[in-house]
Design a protein around this motif. Structure first.
Motif, PDB file in Angstrom:
ATOM      1  N   THR A 212      47.390  29.129  70.195  1.00 36.62           N
ATOM      2  CA  THR A 212      45.956  28.777  69.731  1.00 36.62           C
ATOM      3  C   THR A 212      45.826  29.918  68.981  1.00 36.62           C
ATOM      4  O   THR A 212      45.153  30.358  67.745  1.00 36.62           O
ATOM      5  CB  THR A 212      45.043  28.638  70.668  1.00 36.62           C
ATOM      6  OG1 THR A 212      45.520  27.597  71.491  1.00 36.62           O
ATOM      7  CG2 THR A 212      43.669  28.306  70.039  1.00 36.62           C
ATOM      8  N   ALA A 213      46.172  31.223  69.557  1.00 40.11           N
ATOM      9  CA  ALA A 213      46.083  32.728  69.072  1.00 40.11           C
ATOM     10  C   ALA A 213      46.877  32.735  67.816  1.00 40.11           C
ATOM     11  O   ALA A 213      46.493  33.356  66.783  1.00 40.11           O
ATOM     12  CB  ALA A 213      46.417  33.690  70.082  1.00 40.11           C
ATOM     13  N   GLN A 214      48.195  32.181  67.782  1.00 34.89           N
ATOM     14  CA  GLN A 214      48.918  32.569  66.691  1.00 34.89           C
ATOM     15  C   GLN A 214      48.458  31.528  65.606  1.00 34.89           C
ATOM     16  O   GLN A 214      48.413  32.098  64.487  1.00 34.89           O
ATOM     17  CB  GLN A 214      50.368  31.942  67.063  1.00 34.89           C
ATOM     18  CG  GLN A 214      51.218  32.851  68.193  1.00 34.89           C
ATOM     19  CD  GLN A 214      52.430  32.347  68.465  1.00 34.89           C
ATOM     20  OE1 GLN A 214      52.412  31.179  68.757  1.00 34.89           O
ATOM     21  NE2 GLN A 214      53.401  32.867  68.824  1.00 34.89           N
ATOM     22  N   LYS A 215      48.101  30.215  65.888  1.00 42.96           N
ATOM     23  CA  LYS A 215      47.798  29.607  64.760  1.00 42.96           C
ATOM     24  C   LYS A 215      46.524  29.623  64.260  1.00 42.96           C
ATOM     25  O   LYS A 215      46.039  29.161  62.897  1.00 42.96           O
ATOM     26  CB  LYS A 215      48.136  28.093  64.843  1.00 42.96           C
ATOM     27  CG  LYS A 215      49.747  27.787  65.146  1.00 42.96           C
ATOM     28  CD  LYS A 215      49.753  26.559  65.811  1.00 42.96           C
ATOM     29  CE  LYS A 215      51.353  26.250  66.165  1.00 42.96           C
ATOM     30  NZ  LYS A 215      51.538  25.063  66.968  1.00 42.96           N
ATOM     31  N   LYS A 216      45.469  29.850  65.147  1.00 50.61           N
ATOM     32  CA  LYS A 216      43.925  29.731  64.712  1.00 50.61           C
ATOM     33  C   LYS A 216      43.136  31.017  64.684  1.00 50.61           C
ATOM     34  O   LYS A 216      42.200  31.167  64.082  1.00 50.61           O
ATOM     35  CB  LYS A 216      43.291  28.963  65.572  1.00 50.61           C
ATOM     36  CG  LYS A 216      43.999  27.547  65.397  1.00 50.61           C
ATOM     37  CD  LYS A 216      43.538  26.165  66.310  1.00 50.61           C
ATOM     38  CE  LYS A 216      44.129  25.146  65.989  1.00 50.61           C
ATOM     39  NZ  LYS A 216      44.311  24.093  67.030  1.00 50.61           N
ATOM     40  N   PHE A 218      44.565  34.650  65.170  1.00 53.70           N
ATOM     41  CA  PHE A 218      45.157  35.985  64.717  1.00 53.70           C
ATOM     42  C   PHE A 218      46.064  35.779  63.442  1.00 53.70           C
ATOM     43  O   PHE A 218      46.332  36.615  62.571  1.00 53.70           O
ATOM     44  CB  PHE A 218      45.819  36.780  65.382  1.00 53.70           C
ATOM     45  CG  PHE A 218      44.690  37.240  66.563  1.00 53.70           C
ATOM     46  CD1 PHE A 218      43.710  38.109  66.524  1.00 53.70           C
ATOM     47  CD2 PHE A 218      45.012  36.740  68.230  1.00 53.70           C
ATOM     48  CE1 PHE A 218      42.682  38.389  67.619  1.00 53.70           C
ATOM     49  CE2 PHE A 218      44.299  37.325  69.057  1.00 53.70           C
ATOM     50  CZ  PHE A 218      43.115  37.822  68.988  1.00 53.70           C
ATOM     51  N   GLY A 219      46.888  34.752  63.414  1.00 53.08           N
ATOM     52  CA  GLY A 219      47.672  34.555  62.626  1.00 53.08           C
ATOM     53  C   GLY A 219      48.965  35.447  63.080  1.00 53.08           C
ATOM     54  O   GLY A 219      49.038  35.915  63.721  1.00 53.08           O
ATOM     55  N   MET A 225      55.510  34.754  66.361  1.00 54.40           N
ATOM     56  CA  MET A 225      55.544  36.088  66.819  1.00 54.40           C
ATOM     57  C   MET A 225      54.475  36.479  67.773  1.00 54.40           C
ATOM     58  O   MET A 225      53.394  35.812  67.867  1.00 54.40           O
ATOM     59  CB  MET A 225      54.868  36.894  65.452  1.00 54.40           C
ATOM     60  CG  MET A 225      54.948  38.324  65.801  1.00 54.40           C
ATOM     61  SD  MET A 225      53.664  39.199  64.432  1.00 54.40           S
ATOM     62  CE  MET A 225      52.124  39.163  65.299  1.00 54.40           C
ATOM     63  N   ILE A 226      54.889  37.209  68.627  1.00 51.80           N
ATOM     64  CA  ILE A 226      54.037  37.609  69.830  1.00 51.80           C
ATOM     65  C   ILE A 226      54.315  39.204  69.617  1.00 51.80           C
ATOM     66  O   ILE A 226      55.166  39.695  69.224  1.00 51.80           O
ATOM     67  CB  ILE A 226      54.502  36.956  71.083  1.00 51.80           C
ATOM     68  CG1 ILE A 226      55.857  37.210  71.396  1.00 51.80           C
ATOM     69  CG2 ILE A 226      54.026  35.674  71.159  1.00 51.80           C
ATOM     70  CD1 ILE A 226      56.313  37.036  72.767  1.00 51.80           C
ATOM     71  N   ARG A 227      53.258  40.028  70.711  1.00 56.23           N
ATOM     72  CA  ARG A 227      53.422  41.493  70.679  1.00 56.23           C
ATOM     73  C   ARG A 227      54.340  41.868  71.804  1.00 56.23           C
ATOM     74  O   ARG A 227      55.090  42.884  71.743  1.00 56.23           O
ATOM     75  CB  ARG A 227      51.953  42.031  70.687  1.00 56.23           C
ATOM     76  CG  ARG A 227      51.120  41.701  69.269  1.00 56.23           C
ATOM     77  CD  ARG A 227      50.015  42.784  69.502  1.00 56.23           C
ATOM     78  NE  ARG A 227      49.151  42.371  68.246  1.00 56.23           N
ATOM     79  CZ  ARG A 227      49.202  42.902  67.038  1.00 56.23           C
ATOM     80  NH1 ARG A 227      50.655  43.638  66.877  1.00 56.23           N
ATOM     81  NH2 ARG A 227      48.818  42.413  65.917  1.00 56.23           N
TER      82      ARG A 227
END
Lengths: 409, 230
Positions: A212-216, A218-219, A225-227
């Motif tokens: 959800t974080a990736q797609k909606k 933060f992009g 991609m993750i940190r």
């Protein structure tokens, strides 16, 4: 054989004659013992605080950070370039045998809105394993699931600080909040963890599914991609094995050739924290050593006063010798006086030290812990000071010649 | 029956190059029940003699037999034991412990021979009664007159049943009337308790009370005569 109860009584009387002097002499020991106890309490408190923080971080933690990358001779700092992906995280869990849990992290700051309240906090995109990695329980509600991660559902769990700021007394479970204007359903609330070893409020956070974080929210600059990847090894003994396995696996996955630098870094967080704890032990010893100096000075004060006392009471010593006191009787008497000074001083010092530690913890909001061990050792130490610094004056008294002593004016 | 005997006792002090003979080959015998006065000018050696007789000091030559035992070769602690069990001291300046009650002063010698507190109290009471101070047990020395203080000191000398009392100018700080009372007490202890008494004085009146008079001069015993009223 000397009669101890009588000798102790005599010593108390002698000490009472110069009450002011006795109290001032004791003050040296009181301050010394008090300082030792208070300092050790501060040190032990600091050690416990760091220990608690380490425990709050979760045990046997490894963290994988993206490494520095070089582009056209320009080296950027560590973590500046995202190189880790969700598939790295999954591969580690699958293939690194020493790793028990792996949780991907994609985080960023975001404004949260609930009703007419808003709050800025760290939003962490991760997987449910995060709670296992961090040894973190839910206070109420439930966590999101792997299913939620696969489907990139808009659900979240909140840290207590966020709950306090947005909801007040309202039950947050099932409520809808907006993260960057995207509505999320609150599934649960995390239990309170307090400060991290770096001093951050660990409860000021929101966990959402990583996808959800990736797609909606933060992009991403590349797919998946993750940190950061947070890992939990299977045990303390597995930490270095896990570190090695993750290193090899990621080099392979990132196609890093022999002799080239890694584009990631594996850090052993537990080890770093334990190093910090070691530092507090050193600090405790240092504080204790400094405080011991004042105890030493107090001891010298006792020696000084006992020497004065021996000189003042030369005639008394002469009388005692004349009526049959042996050298050892005289020595014992003065040793007992020195011991009484140091032990009473020690006991009062312990009371002051414990009180002082209490005061420091209330005034400076710094947790202090007085251990029974520190009390016992302070007491023994003050007895030792009495014996050590009382010996020379007592020995000097016992050497007096009865004829000269009787003639002394 | 001799209770103490000196055989050619000498005491020599060395002050740098100087050699000072405080006592030079002094020999005498004192029998049990004797009452001896020692007289002499200052520097005659009488105080040195008293210190040796009192086992506070050791002679540099000769032998000193106390109750048949040669004490001239004993160490500090052995001398302390002898002082405790066989000798009682009475000094010119009383030498009582200040801020300590009469009875506790009398108890002092018993503190060093292992007697129990109760026993000490009983014996000290007896001794105080013997010197006529019953009822003043809990007075501090500064609440007592000079004569009374000296009585406390005598009580302290008596309390361990010492067979010998050594008194160094016991009346030096007292007026004539009190001196007479103290001397009468010594006479009483000598005749009734058969305690051997040796006292140093420079007053002929005081020496009158004794049975025997020794005179010292320049470290020598120059005369040894029976004297006094008896």
């Amino acid at each position: 054989m000397i009669d101890f109860p009588s000798t102790i009584k005599i010593s108390f009387r002698a000490l009472k004659v110069n009450l002011m002097r006795t109290l001032l002499t004791m003050l040296g020991i009181i301050i010394g013992v008090g300082a030792v106890i208070a300092m050790l309490a501060i040190g032990t408190g600091a050690k416990k605080k760091i220990g608690d923080q380490i425990a709050s971080m979760g045990s046997n933690l490894l963290i994988v950070l993206p490494g520095s990358t070089t582009s056209g001779g320009l080296r950027s700092g560590m973590g500046s370039q995202p190189t880790l992906s969700l598939s790295d995280s999954n591969a580690i869990l699958k293939e690194a045998g020493a790793v028990e849990y792996a949780a991907p992290v994609l985080n960023g700051n975001a404004q949260i809105i609930y009703g007419n309240q808003n709050w800025s906090t760290v939003v962490v995109g991760t997987s449910p394993s995060m709670l296992n990695v961090r040894d973190w329980d839910l206070a109420v509600g439930r966590s999101f699931t792997d299913e939620d991660v696969r489907n990139a559902t808009k659900v979240c769990i909140l840290g207590q600080t966020v709950v306090d700021n947005l909801f007040g007394d309202i039950d947050p479970i099932g409520q809808s909040i907006r993260i960057k204007n995207i509505p999320f359903i609150v599934l649960g609330v995390l239990s309170v963890k307090g400060q991290s070893p770096q001093g951050q409020d660990q409860d000021d956070t929101i966990y959402i599914p990583v996808t959800t974080a990736q797609k909606k929210v933060f992009g991403v600059s590349f797919r998946g991609m993750i940190r950061v990847i947070m890992l939990k090894a299977k045990g303390t003994d597995y930490l270095s094995i896990a570190e090695k396995q993750v290193n090899e696996l990621l080099r392979q996955r990132h196609h890093i050739q022999q002799g080239r630098d890694d584009d990631f870094t594996v850090r052993n967080l537990t080890q770093i924290m334990e190093t910090a704890q070691q530092a507090t032990v050193v600090m405790t010893l240092l504080l204790g050593a400094i405080a011991s100096v004042s105890l030493l000075v107090g001891g010298i004060g006792i020696m000084n006063i006992m020497l004065v006392s021996v000189t003042e009471r030369t005639r008394e010593i002469g009388i005692r010798l004349a009526v049959g006191a042996k050298a050892s009787d005289i020595r014992t008497q003065f040793m007992i006086e020195a011991l009484i000074l140091s032990l009473i001083g020690g006991v009062i010092g312990i009371i002051f030290g414990v009180g002082g530690a209490e005061l420091i913890s209330t005034l400076a909001k710094w947790e202090t812990i007085v251990t029974p061990m520190s009390i016992i050792s302070a007491f023994c130490f003050s007895a030792l000071v009495g014996i050590f610094f009382g010996f020379y004056p007592a020995y000097k008294a016992s050497l007096l010649n009865p004829i000269d002593a009787l003639r002394y004016e | 029956m001799p209770i103490l005997e000196t055989i050619e006792i000498s005491k020599t002090y060395y002050m740098g190059e100087m050699e000072l003979k405080a006592l030079d080959s002094v020999s005498f015998i004192i029998n049990k029940g004797d009452f001896v006065s020692i007289m002499g000018a200052s520097g005659s050696g009488k105080s040195t003699m008293m210190n040796i007789l009192g086992c506070l000091d050791l002679p540099t030559g000769g032998k000193y037999l106390l109750d048949g035992e040669d004490v001239s070769k004993l160490n500090r602690d052995q001398l302390a034991e002898i002082r405790n069990s066989k000798l009682g001291f009475v000094f010119q300046g009383f030498n009582l412990l200040s801020r300590t009650t009469a009875i506790e002063n009398v108890e002092l010698p018993m503190l060093y021979n292992g007697l129990h507190a109760k026993e000490r109290r009983v014996k000290a009471m007896e001794a105080l009664k013997m010197v006529g101070l019953a009822g003043r047990e809990h007075h501090m020395p500064n609440q007592l007159s000079g004569g009374q203080q000296q009585r406390v000191a005598i009580g302290r000398a008596l309390v361990n049943n010492a067979p010998i009392i050594l008194a160094d100018e016991p009346t030096g700080n007292l007026d004539t009337k009190t001196s007479d009372e103290i001397m009468s007490l010594f006479v009483k202890l000598n005749t009734e308790e058969n305690i051997t008494i040796i006292l140093v004085t420079h007053e002929p009146d005081i020496a009158q009370y004794s049975k025997r008079l020794m005179r010292f001069s320049d470290g020598h015993l120059i005369s040894d005569t029976l004297s006094g009223q008896q």
